[in-house]
Design a protein around this motif. Structure first.
Motif, mmCIF file in Angstrom:
data_model
loop_
_atom_site.group_PDB
_atom_site.id
_atom_site.type_symbol
_atom_site.label_atom_id
_atom_site.label_comp_id
_atom_site.label_asym_id
_atom_site.label_seq_id
_atom_site.Cartn_x
_atom_site.Cartn_y
_atom_site.Cartn_z
ATOM 1 N N SER A 62 0.825 -1.209 0.000
ATOM 2 C CA SER A 62 0.000 0.000 0.000
ATOM 3 C C SER A 62 0.859 1.258 0.000
ATOM 4 N N ALA A 63 2.062 1.173 0.584
ATOM 5 C CA ALA A 63 2.995 2.296 0.493
ATOM 6 C C ALA A 63 3.395 2.528 -0.954
ATOM 7 N N ALA A 64 3.613 1.442 -1.682
ATOM 8 C CA ALA A 64 3.952 1.573 -3.093
ATOM 9 C C ALA A 64 2.811 2.210 -3.874
ATOM 10 N N GLN A 65 1.573 1.860 -3.545
ATOM 11 C CA GLN A 65 0.425 2.450 -4.228
ATOM 12 C C GLN A 65 0.305 3.937 -3.889
ATOM 13 N N ALA A 66 0.547 4.283 -2.623
ATOM 14 C CA ALA A 66 0.503 5.691 -2.219
ATOM 15 C C ALA A 66 1.537 6.502 -2.977
ATOM 16 N N GLN A 67 2.742 5.937 -3.091
ATOM 17 C CA GLN A 67 3.814 6.631 -3.813
ATOM 18 C C GLN A 67 3.508 6.718 -5.303
ATOM 19 N N HIS A 68 2.874 5.707 -5.845
ATOM 20 C CA HIS A 68 2.464 5.737 -7.245
ATOM 21 C C HIS A 68 1.522 6.919 -7.493
ATOM 22 N N LEU A 69 0.544 7.090 -6.598
ATOM 23 C CA LEU A 69 -0.418 8.181 -6.747
ATOM 24 C C LEU A 69 0.261 9.537 -6.680
ATOM 25 N N THR A 70 1.117 9.741 -5.686
ATOM 26 C CA THR A 70 1.756 11.055 -5.563
ATOM 27 C C THR A 70 2.688 11.326 -6.740
ATOM 28 N N ALA A 71 3.340 10.285 -7.251
ATOM 29 C CA ALA A 71 4.221 10.475 -8.404
ATOM 30 C C ALA A 71 3.444 10.928 -9.632
ATOM 31 N N SER A 167 -14.833 6.655 2.336
ATOM 32 C CA SER A 167 -14.078 5.422 2.160
ATOM 33 C C SER A 167 -14.446 4.757 0.841
ATOM 34 N N LEU A 168 -13.465 4.064 0.286
ATOM 35 C CA LEU A 168 -13.665 3.220 -0.879
ATOM 36 C C LEU A 168 -13.135 1.845 -0.484
ATOM 37 N N CYS A 169 -14.045 0.907 -0.289
ATOM 38 C CA CYS A 169 -13.699 -0.414 0.219
ATOM 39 C C CYS A 169 -13.841 -1.440 -0.899
ATOM 40 N N VAL A 170 -12.741 -2.083 -1.240
ATOM 41 C CA VAL A 170 -12.714 -3.049 -2.330
ATOM 42 C C VAL A 170 -13.131 -4.418 -1.806
ATOM 43 N N ALA A 171 -14.157 -4.995 -2.401
ATOM 44 C CA ALA A 171 -14.630 -6.321 -2.012
ATOM 45 C C ALA A 171 -13.855 -7.369 -2.799
ATOM 46 N N ALA A 172 -12.818 -7.920 -2.169
ATOM 47 C CA ALA A 172 -12.001 -8.957 -2.809
ATOM 48 C C ALA A 172 -11.485 -9.885 -1.719
ATOM 49 N N GLY A 173 -11.273 -11.143 -2.086
ATOM 50 C CA GLY A 173 -10.964 -12.144 -1.087
ATOM 51 C C GLY A 173 -9.501 -12.303 -0.736
ATOM 52 N N THR A 174 -8.594 -11.715 -1.528
ATOM 53 C CA THR A 174 -7.171 -11.852 -1.244
ATOM 54 C C THR A 174 -6.498 -10.489 -1.236
ATOM 55 N N THR A 175 -5.403 -10.406 -0.490
ATOM 56 C CA THR A 175 -4.634 -9.167 -0.422
ATOM 57 C C THR A 175 -4.149 -8.753 -1.807
ATOM 58 N N ALA A 176 -3.684 -9.728 -2.592
ATOM 59 C CA ALA A 176 -3.167 -9.406 -3.922
ATOM 60 C C ALA A 176 -4.229 -8.754 -4.789
ATOM 61 N N THR A 177 -5.445 -9.287 -4.759
ATOM 62 C CA THR A 177 -6.514 -8.726 -5.588
ATOM 63 C C THR A 177 -6.907 -7.338 -5.106
ATOM 64 N N VAL A 178 -6.947 -7.146 -3.789
ATOM 65 C CA VAL A 178 -7.236 -5.811 -3.260
ATOM 66 C C VAL A 178 -6.193 -4.814 -3.764
ATOM 67 N N GLN A 179 -4.914 -5.188 -3.697
ATOM 68 C CA GLN A 179 -3.865 -4.276 -4.145
ATOM 69 C C GLN A 179 -3.978 -3.974 -5.637
ATOM 70 N N GLU A 180 -4.319 -4.963 -6.424
ATOM 71 C CA GLU A 180 -4.474 -4.753 -7.858
ATOM 72 C C GLU A 180 -5.621 -3.787 -8.146
ATOM 73 N N LEU A 181 -6.701 -3.894 -7.396
ATOM 74 C CA LEU A 181 -7.832 -2.987 -7.605
ATOM 75 C C LEU A 181 -7.571 -1.610 -7.012
ATOM 76 N N HIS A 182 -6.725 -1.532 -5.999
ATOM 77 C CA HIS A 182 -6.312 -0.214 -5.521
ATOM 78 C C HIS A 182 -5.555 0.531 -6.615
ATOM 79 N N LEU A 183 -4.756 -0.194 -7.392
ATOM 80 C CA LEU A 183 -4.058 0.450 -8.510
ATOM 81 C C LEU A 183 -5.052 0.933 -9.559
ATOM 82 N N VAL A 184 -6.098 0.154 -9.813
ATOM 83 C CA VAL A 184 -7.154 0.607 -10.729
ATOM 84 C C VAL A 184 -7.774 1.894 -10.193
ATOM 85 N N ALA A 185 -8.052 1.927 -8.888
ATOM 86 C CA ALA A 185 -8.631 3.129 -8.282
ATOM 87 C C ALA A 185 -7.704 4.325 -8.439
#
Length: 206
Positions: A62-71, A167-185
């Motif tokens: 999630s830190a990587a996703q945060a940094q992706h957004l700010t970049a 809040s934006l809460c992603v309904a997914a069953g695994t951490t990996a899928t949540v992270q992938e959809l956070h990148l979509v967001a």
């Protein structure tokens, strides 16, 4: 030396399961969350365009996703445009290690929020679990600073989603899928951010 690994058939099944989970979650995300991500991007364009700042925080992936957004905001997403103020709060290693050493890991982000956040800024907190204490402390600090606190998390309910103004809460069953959809967001937010700027005279020029 013996090298072990999966067979082609096993790998195909594994890949299919992963992609299948992602596709299922993506369909739900498109129905339930895409509009929120776009709305956040439009609001960021208004706030940062008026001189506000985005602060972003997360742990691990999630830190990587945060940094992706700010970049994307300080640099650019697609078309050239002016840079905007956005800070990922894990990237200053001297501050981070000093804070953890002197105040403990739970204060890692909160102390930086107290230093940087101003009324009208946006603090976005990313977490797959929604239960990280250092992010919950950051949310408290964001509220105290009169910043808007947004939580981008995994499945609801979770403490961080409840602590956010939105809040934006992603309904997914695994951490990996949540992270992938956070990148979509993140990319939907950036797309909406640029679209809102393009609708403003001079908004896309550097």
């Amino acid at each position: 030396m013996t090298v072990t690994g999966t067979t082609d058939a096993t790998a195909a099944v594994s890949d299919g399961d992963h992609c299948g989970r992602l596709l299922t979650a993506l369909r739900r995300f498109r129905e339930d969350n895409a509009d929120t991500a776009r709305r956040w991007g439009t609001r960021l364009a208004a706030g940062l365009g008026a001189g506000g700042r985005l602060l972003a925080a997360g742990n691990g992936g999630s830190a990587a996703q945060a940094q992706h957004l700010t970049a994307e905001l300080v640099g650019r997403y697609r078309e050239d445009r002016a840079p905007f103020s956005a800070l990922a709060l894990h990237t200053d290693t001297s501050s981070c290690t000093a804070i953890v050493n002197d105040y403990g890991p739970d204060e890692l982000f909160a102390r930086q929020v107290r230093a940087h956040a101003r009324p009208g800024d946006v603090l976005i907190l990313l977490s797959t679990s929604g239960a990280s204490t250092n992010l919950l402390r950051a949310a408290e600090a964001g509220h105290a600073a009169a910043a808007d606190v947004w939580a981008l998390t995994g499945p609801a309910p979770n403490p961080l989603a409840e602590a956010g103004d939105e809040s934006l809460c992603v309904a997914a069953g695994t951490t990996a899928t949540v992270q992938e959809l956070h990148l979509v967001a993140v990319h939907l937010m950036c797309d909406a951010f640029d679209a809102a700027l393009a609708a403003t005279p001079g908004g896309t020029t550097p």
